[in-house]
Design a protein around this motif. Sequence first.
Motif, PDB file in Angstrom:
ATOM      1  N   ASN A  47       0.833  -1.210   0.000  1.00 12.90           N
ATOM      2  CA  ASN A  47       0.000   0.000   0.000  1.00 12.90           C
ATOM      3  C   ASN A  47       0.864   1.255   0.000  1.00 12.90           C
ATOM      4  OD1 ASN A  47      -2.424  -1.463   0.041  1.00 12.90           O
ATOM      5  ND2 ASN A  47      -2.336  -1.639   2.268  1.00 12.90           N
ATOM      6  N   MET A  48       1.872   1.233  -0.832  1.00 10.97           N
ATOM      7  CA  MET A  48       2.838   2.321  -0.918  1.00 10.97           C
ATOM      8  C   MET A  48       2.747   2.952  -2.302  1.00 10.97           C
ATOM      9  SD  MET A  48       6.949   1.905  -0.370  1.00 10.97           S
ATOM     10  CE  MET A  48       6.959   1.644   1.381  1.00 10.97           C
ATOM     11  N   HIS A  49       2.860   4.256  -2.360  1.00  6.98           N
ATOM     12  CA  HIS A  49       2.842   4.936  -3.656  1.00  6.98           C
ATOM     13  C   HIS A  49       4.079   4.497  -4.442  1.00  6.98           C
ATOM     14  CE1 HIS A  49       2.711   8.175  -6.615  1.00  6.98           C
ATOM     15  NE2 HIS A  49       1.429   8.309  -6.251  1.00  6.98           N
ATOM     16  N   PRO A  50       3.942   4.233  -5.746  1.00  7.16           N
ATOM     17  CA  PRO A  50       5.090   3.753  -6.539  1.00  7.16           C
ATOM     18  C   PRO A  50       6.313   4.666  -6.492  1.00  7.16           C
ATOM     19  CG  PRO A  50       3.070   3.448  -7.778  1.00  7.16           C
ATOM     20  CD  PRO A  50       2.701   4.214  -6.537  1.00  7.16           C
ATOM     21  N   THR A  51       6.103   5.996  -6.415  1.00 10.02           N
ATOM     22  CA  THR A  51       7.263   6.888  -6.369  1.00 10.02           C
ATOM     23  C   THR A  51       7.994   6.775  -5.023  1.00 10.02           C
ATOM     24  OG1 THR A  51       5.846   8.733  -5.702  1.00 10.02           O
ATOM     25  CG2 THR A  51       6.389   8.556  -8.046  1.00 10.02           C
ATOM     26  N   THR A  52       7.245   6.540  -3.953  1.00  5.14           N
ATOM     27  CA  THR A  52       7.870   6.336  -2.643  1.00  5.14           C
ATOM     28  C   THR A  52       8.683   5.046  -2.660  1.00  5.14           C
ATOM     29  OG1 THR A  52       6.007   7.448  -1.599  1.00  5.14           O
ATOM     30  CG2 THR A  52       7.436   6.166  -0.161  1.00  5.14           C
ATOM     31  N   PHE A  53       8.109   4.003  -3.254  1.00  6.06           N
ATOM     32  CA  PHE A  53       8.809   2.728  -3.393  1.00  6.06           C
ATOM     33  C   PHE A  53      10.098   2.935  -4.189  1.00  6.06           C
ATOM     34  CE2 PHE A  53       9.738  -1.448  -5.080  1.00  6.06           C
ATOM     35  CZ  PHE A  53       9.463  -2.285  -4.010  1.00  6.06           C
ATOM     36  N   ALA A  54      10.006   3.718  -5.258  1.00  7.09           N
ATOM     37  CA  ALA A  54      11.179   3.992  -6.092  1.00  7.09           C
ATOM     38  C   ALA A  54      12.236   4.770  -5.314  1.00  7.09           C
ATOM     39  CB  ALA A  54      10.770   4.757  -7.341  1.00  7.09           C
ATOM     40  N   GLN A  55      11.808   5.682  -4.444  1.00 10.62           N
ATOM     41  CA  GLN A  55      12.766   6.441  -3.631  1.00 10.62           C
ATOM     42  C   GLN A  55      13.519   5.523  -2.677  1.00 10.62           C
ATOM     43  OE1 GLN A  55      10.155   9.316  -1.854  1.00 10.62           O
ATOM     44  NE2 GLN A  55      10.622  10.888  -3.368  1.00 10.62           N
ATOM     45  N   VAL A  56      12.801   4.573  -2.075  1.00  6.10           N
ATOM     46  CA  VAL A  56      13.441   3.640  -1.142  1.00  6.10           C
ATOM     47  C   VAL A  56      14.453   2.772  -1.893  1.00  6.10           C
ATOM     48  CG1 VAL A  56      13.058   1.676   0.404  1.00  6.10           C
ATOM     49  CG2 VAL A  56      11.498   3.624   0.461  1.00  6.10           C
ATOM     50  N   THR A  57      14.057   2.243  -3.028  1.00  6.99           N
ATOM     51  CA  THR A  57      14.982   1.388  -3.788  1.00  6.99           C
ATOM     52  C   THR A  57      16.171   2.202  -4.305  1.00  6.99           C
ATOM     53  OG1 THR A  57      13.610   1.634  -5.773  1.00  6.99           O
ATOM     54  CG2 THR A  57      13.282  -0.361  -4.442  1.00  6.99           C
ATOM     55  N   SER A  58      15.921   3.453  -4.685  1.00  4.69           N
ATOM     56  CA  SER A  58      17.006   4.314  -5.147  1.00  4.69           C
ATOM     57  C   SER A  58      18.024   4.559  -4.032  1.00  4.69           C
ATOM     58  CB  SER A  58      16.444   5.651  -5.636  1.00  4.69           C
ATOM     59  OG  SER A  58      17.475   6.540  -5.966  1.00  4.69           O
ATOM     60  N   THR A  59      17.529   4.775  -2.822  1.00  7.39           N
ATOM     61  CA  THR A  59      18.415   4.957  -1.673  1.00  7.39           C
ATOM     62  C   THR A  59      19.253   3.701  -1.446  1.00  7.39           C
ATOM     63  OG1 THR A  59      16.860   6.474  -0.625  1.00  7.39           O
ATOM     64  CG2 THR A  59      18.477   5.436   0.812  1.00  7.39           C
ATOM     65  N   LEU A  60      18.621   2.544  -1.563  1.00  9.24           N
ATOM     66  CA  LEU A  60      19.335   1.278  -1.360  1.00  9.24           C
ATOM     67  C   LEU A  60      20.384   1.052  -2.460  1.00  9.24           C
ATOM     68  CD1 LEU A  60      16.369  -0.940  -0.165  1.00  9.24           C
ATOM     69  CD2 LEU A  60      18.218  -0.005   1.223  1.00  9.24           C
ATOM     70  N   VAL A  61      20.106   1.512  -3.668  1.00 11.26           N
ATOM     71  CA  VAL A  61      21.091   1.418  -4.755  1.00 11.26           C
ATOM     72  C   VAL A  61      22.265   2.349  -4.461  1.00 11.26           C
ATOM     73  CG1 VAL A  61      21.506   1.937  -7.198  1.00 11.26           C
ATOM     74  CG2 VAL A  61      19.484   0.648  -6.539  1.00 11.26           C
ATOM     75  N   GLN A  62      21.980   3.581  -4.024  1.00 16.65           N
ATOM     76  CA  GLN A  62      23.042   4.546  -3.723  1.00 16.65           C
ATOM     77  C   GLN A  62      23.945   4.054  -2.591  1.00 16.65           C
ATOM     78  OE1 GLN A  62      20.918   8.135  -2.820  1.00 16.65           O
ATOM     79  NE2 GLN A  62      20.533   8.632  -4.970  1.00 16.65           N
ATOM     80  N   ARG A  63      23.382   3.302  -1.670  1.00 12.21           N
ATOM     81  CA  ARG A  63      24.157   2.796  -0.539  1.00 12.21           C
ATOM     82  C   ARG A  63      24.791   1.442  -0.841  1.00 12.21           C
ATOM     83  NH1 ARG A  63      20.739   2.377   4.110  1.00 12.21           N
ATOM     84  NH2 ARG A  63      22.631   1.583   5.039  1.00 12.21           N
ATOM     85  N   ASN A  64      24.682   0.955  -2.088  1.00 12.11           N
ATOM     86  CA  ASN A  64      25.294  -0.298  -2.551  1.00 12.11           C
ATOM     87  C   ASN A  64      24.707  -1.539  -1.886  1.00 12.11           C
ATOM     88  OD1 ASN A  64      27.000   1.123  -4.287  1.00 12.11           O
ATOM     89  ND2 ASN A  64      28.541   1.360  -2.699  1.00 12.11           N
ATOM     90  N   ILE A  65      23.449  -1.476  -1.477  1.00 13.75           N
ATOM     91  CA  ILE A  65      22.769  -2.651  -0.937  1.00 13.75           C
ATOM     92  C   ILE A  65      22.088  -3.397  -2.086  1.00 13.75           C
ATOM     93  CG2 ILE A  65      20.847  -3.378   0.546  1.00 13.75           C
ATOM     94  CD1 ILE A  65      21.735  -1.023   2.410  1.00 13.75           C
ATOM     95  N   LEU A  66      21.559  -2.636  -3.034  1.00 17.49           N
ATOM     96  CA  LEU A  66      20.974  -3.211  -4.253  1.00 17.49           C
ATOM     97  C   LEU A  66      21.831  -2.824  -5.449  1.00 17.49           C
ATOM     98  CD1 LEU A  66      17.130  -2.445  -3.973  1.00 17.49           C
ATOM     99  CD2 LEU A  66      18.240  -4.662  -3.761  1.00 17.49           C
TER     100      LEU A  66
END
Length: 146
Positions: A47-66
Amino acid sequence: MPDLDPEINERIEHLLNQEYITEDQSKVLKAYFMCGRSSKAASSKLNMHPTTFAQVTSTLVQRNILEKLGRGKFILADDESAIVMPYQEPEIPPDPPLNMTEQEREWMLENYSKYKNKRSEAARILKRSKFDICRMAIELKLDSKG
C-alpha cells in the motif's frame, strides 16, 4: 504469490541485523523479491505509492545494498564491504562539570555586575576561561542563557 527464497530472506535479515537497513527497508526488499521482482506489484502489496517505493529502492542502490540491472530491476549486492552507512549526527558530549571554589563564588556575587560586559577581564582575574565565567554567572543566576 510465490514465497520468498530462503537465501534472499536470510541475506535481508543479515542486513537488518547488521543495521545496514531499517525495518521498513527490509519490508520493501522482501515485498519486491516476493512479487517476482516487480516494483509495481510490491508497492501495491505494501500500500505504498510507486514513487515512494522507487525512492526507497534508489536509496538502497546509492548505498550499494541493491544493484540496478535495468528499469525497476534489482538484485541484492554481494559485496558487503562496499555498503555505505547512512550519515549519523555525532553525539555532542555534555559540558564538563563546573567546579567553582568558594572564593570564586564570592567574587562573582560581589563583582560580576561590574564585569558583565567585560567577561574576558573577569576570566583573566579569576584565571578561568570566558566560557567558565558565563557558566558560573548562569549557575549563580546573575545572567541568563543566550
